[in-house]
Write an enzyme that holds these catalytic residues in place. Structure first.
Site, PDB file in Angstrom:
ATOM      1  N   SER A 171       0.797  -1.226   0.000  1.00  0.00           N
ATOM      2  CA  SER A 171       0.000   0.000   0.000  1.00  0.00           C
ATOM      3  C   SER A 171       0.830   1.277   0.000  1.00  0.00           C
ATOM      4  O   SER A 171       0.295   2.357  -0.203  1.00  0.00           O
ATOM      5  CB  SER A 171      -0.964   0.016   1.193  1.00  0.00           C
ATOM      6  OG  SER A 171      -0.253   0.182   2.396  1.00  0.00           O
ATOM      7  N   LYS A 202       1.182   4.018   6.956  1.00  0.00           N
ATOM      8  CA  LYS A 202       0.417   4.847   6.012  1.00  0.00           C
ATOM      9  C   LYS A 202       0.825   6.313   6.153  1.00  0.00           C
ATOM     10  O   LYS A 202       1.479   6.706   7.104  1.00  0.00           O
ATOM     11  CB  LYS A 202      -1.089   4.755   6.287  1.00  0.00           C
ATOM     12  CG  LYS A 202      -1.715   3.402   6.078  1.00  0.00           C
ATOM     13  CD  LYS A 202      -1.909   3.103   4.616  1.00  0.00           C
ATOM     14  CE  LYS A 202      -2.688   1.842   4.384  1.00  0.00           C
ATOM     15  NZ  LYS A 202      -1.991   0.628   4.706  1.00  0.00           N
TER      16      LYS A 202
END
Length: 153
Positions: free
Chosen positions: A74, A111
């Site tokens: 991601s 993230k």
């Protein structure tokens, strides 16, 4: 969601694996001065700069810094790939757009931290992954700001 595996190789999201981290000794390597476009130092460059200590290069606050191995894709859009090692500094406060190691509902994730007013979300850096909106009913804690990533070739 990208998964993070502790440097000691324990299971994803295992909080204890991030708490029980042991420090290792410092090692220095020779550092040749000058730039090397894509080869070896020139034989004419006999000058060696002071030894390079990777701890000095990668770690600003040793007492609050640890490393984790990254799993998942991601964050590939910012150059963080599966197998990379993320250097995390717990003493830094996250700012909008910082890359963070966060604990969300009992699982770790790496993230980009985003904040606009009262709205907070974790942004994936790969269009095939969804962002994670942080709501009041979620358990959420930032464990640190990622200051560097290391790729093993």
């Amino acid at each position: 969601m990208a998964r993070v595996i502790a440097a000691r190789g324990l299971h994803t999201g295992d909080i204890q694996s991030l708490i029980d981290i042991e420090a290792r000794m410092t090692m220095r390597v020779p550092f040749a001065s000058g730039n090397v476009p894509a080869g070896f130092p020139s034989p004419a460059d006999d000058y060696m700069d002071r030894p390079l200590d990777f701890n000095e290069l990668l770690i600003e606050n040793p007492a609050s810094t640890f490393a984790v191995r990254v799993a998942g894709e991601s964050m590939t859009g910012v150059g963080i790939f599966p197998g990379d090692i993320a250097v995390v500094d717990r003493s830094r406060n996250p700012k909008d757009k910082s890359v963070v190691l966060a604990l969300v509902d009992g699982g770790f994730t790496l993230k980009r931290y985003r904040k606009r007013g009262a709205r907070v979300w974790l942004q994936a850096e790969n269009p095939t992954y969804k962002d994670t909106e942080i709501t009041e009913d979620m358990s959420f804690e930032i464990w640190g700001v990622v200051t560097n990533s290391i790729r093993m070739l």
